[in-house]
Design a protein around this motif. Structure first.
Motif, PDB file in Angstrom:
ATOM      1  N   THR A 127       0.846  -1.188   0.000  1.00  0.00           N
ATOM      2  CA  THR A 127       0.000   0.000   0.000  1.00  0.00           C
ATOM      3  C   THR A 127       0.884   1.240   0.000  1.00  0.00           C
ATOM      4  N   LEU A 128       0.719   2.089  -1.000  1.00  0.00           N
ATOM      5  CA  LEU A 128       1.545   3.278  -1.148  1.00  0.00           C
ATOM      6  C   LEU A 128       0.708   4.547  -1.038  1.00  0.00           C
ATOM      7  N   LEU A 129       1.253   5.518  -0.314  1.00  0.00           N
ATOM      8  CA  LEU A 129       0.730   6.884  -0.350  1.00  0.00           C
ATOM      9  C   LEU A 129       1.560   7.631  -1.385  1.00  0.00           C
ATOM     10  N   VAL A 130       0.916   8.140  -2.432  1.00  0.00           N
ATOM     11  CA  VAL A 130       1.636   8.821  -3.503  1.00  0.00           C
ATOM     12  C   VAL A 130       1.056  10.218  -3.682  1.00  0.00           C
ATOM     13  N   GLY A 131       1.827  11.075  -4.338  1.00  0.00           N
ATOM     14  CA  GLY A 131       1.313  12.407  -4.612  1.00  0.00           C
ATOM     15  C   GLY A 131       2.270  13.228  -5.444  1.00  0.00           C
ATOM     16  N   PHE A 132       1.733  14.296  -6.024  1.00  0.00           N
ATOM     17  CA  PHE A 132       2.562  15.266  -6.738  1.00  0.00           C
ATOM     18  C   PHE A 132       2.016  16.663  -6.471  1.00  0.00           C
ATOM     19  N   ILE A 159       7.096  17.709  -9.009  1.00  0.00           N
ATOM     20  CA  ILE A 159       7.615  17.029  -7.821  1.00  0.00           C
ATOM     21  C   ILE A 159       6.622  15.958  -7.379  1.00  0.00           C
ATOM     22  N   HIS A 160       7.138  14.735  -7.132  1.00  0.00           N
ATOM     23  CA  HIS A 160       6.266  13.652  -6.700  1.00  0.00           C
ATOM     24  C   HIS A 160       7.035  12.694  -5.793  1.00  0.00           C
ATOM     25  N   PHE A 161       6.314  11.791  -5.154  1.00  0.00           N
ATOM     26  CA  PHE A 161       6.925  10.839  -4.224  1.00  0.00           C
ATOM     27  C   PHE A 161       6.029   9.616  -4.096  1.00  0.00           C
ATOM     28  N   GLN A 162       6.578   8.558  -3.483  1.00  0.00           N
ATOM     29  CA  GLN A 162       5.796   7.397  -3.076  1.00  0.00           C
ATOM     30  C   GLN A 162       6.272   6.969  -1.689  1.00  0.00           C
ATOM     31  N   PHE A 163       5.326   6.628  -0.804  1.00  0.00           N
ATOM     32  CA  PHE A 163       5.641   6.267   0.574  1.00  0.00           C
ATOM     33  C   PHE A 163       4.871   5.002   0.947  1.00  0.00           C
ATOM     34  N   ASN A 164       5.599   3.990   1.376  1.00  0.00           N
ATOM     35  CA  ASN A 164       4.973   2.742   1.789  1.00  0.00           C
ATOM     36  C   ASN A 164       4.394   2.915   3.193  1.00  0.00           C
ATOM     37  N   ILE A 165       3.070   2.974   3.286  1.00  0.00           N
ATOM     38  CA  ILE A 165       2.434   3.192   4.587  1.00  0.00           C
ATOM     39  C   ILE A 165       2.046   1.875   5.248  1.00  0.00           C
TER      40      ILE A 165
END
Length: 223
Positions: A127-132, A159-165
């Protein structure tokens, strides 16, 4: 004379618009152009010399091993395996690249940009929290929680990222619309540049105390 000038100006503007519109990887005028490190080759496209098409084999278009998990034992807890033209010569002129991204629990692919590519990502596990963030002046933050099978697109240059929550490892695959998309990690480029950006500039830009900037520059310069 006025009509001639108008015609010439129109042609010049169309030419400029055309050059701006094709600012991405140029379209190929042949089936493929497998890159080779051979300066004796007669064809040079997209910064690479081309292999004689008659000498290409299936191995020029094949790359094994992307099923193997990568180590995430680092400060951010993620590992990006980018398959671009430098690693896969068969991609030359095809305008595409691929990345495998492994995430440890609570691992982060830090905020970054791809200066030459849009990215579309598919979550395989986890499960990833992503955003730009959109460009100035709005700077809207667009974000979503992704689960297995979900797809998300990051527009080029934002600018973007992915975070494993999740509490387990996560895995995603990304396609990018350039054979060499490039990556600029925001923190590393800002505080870890070589040579360093004047700390007075960064202190004023980020409204930070100069001692904080000095600390960040020291921290990122050793990574």
């Amino acid at each position: 004379m006025t009509k001639l000038f108008t015609c010439l100006l129109t042609v010049a503007l169309l030419a400029l618009a055309s050059s701006l519109a094709s600012a991405h990887d140029p379209s190929s005028l042949q089936d493929f152009c497998v890159a080779v490190n051979n300066s004796n080759s007669a064809v040079f496209v997209n910064g690479k010399f081309c292999k004689d098409p008659k000498l290409t084999t299936a191995d020029d278009f094949f790359l094994p091993g992307l099923d193997v998990p990568r180590s995430t034992s680092n400060q951010v807890g993620s590992n990006v395996t980018l398959i671009n033209v430098d690693k896969f010569p068969g991609l030359n002129t095809l305008g595409i690249a691929l990345a495998r991204v492994d995430y440890a629990p609570y691992g982060l692919n830090p905020p970054h940009i791809h200066p030459r590519a849009t990215e579309i990502q598919t979550v395989i596990e986890g499960t990833l929290l992503v955003g730009f963030v959109t460009s100035n002046p709005d700077n809207r933050f667009i974000t979503k929680v992704l689960n297995r099978g979900d797809v998300f697109v990051f527009p080029m240059g934002l600018i973007h990222f992915q975070f494993n929550i999740g509490e387990t490892n996560a895995l995603a695959f990304s396609s990018l619309s350039s054979q060499n998309p490039g990556v600029i990690t925001i923190a590393n480029a800002t505080f870890g540049s070589n040579p360093s950006i004047n700390p007075d500039v960064l202190a004023k830009a980020f409204q930070l105390d100069k001692s904080v900037v000095n600390y960040l520059q020291q921290k990122f310069s050793v990574q």
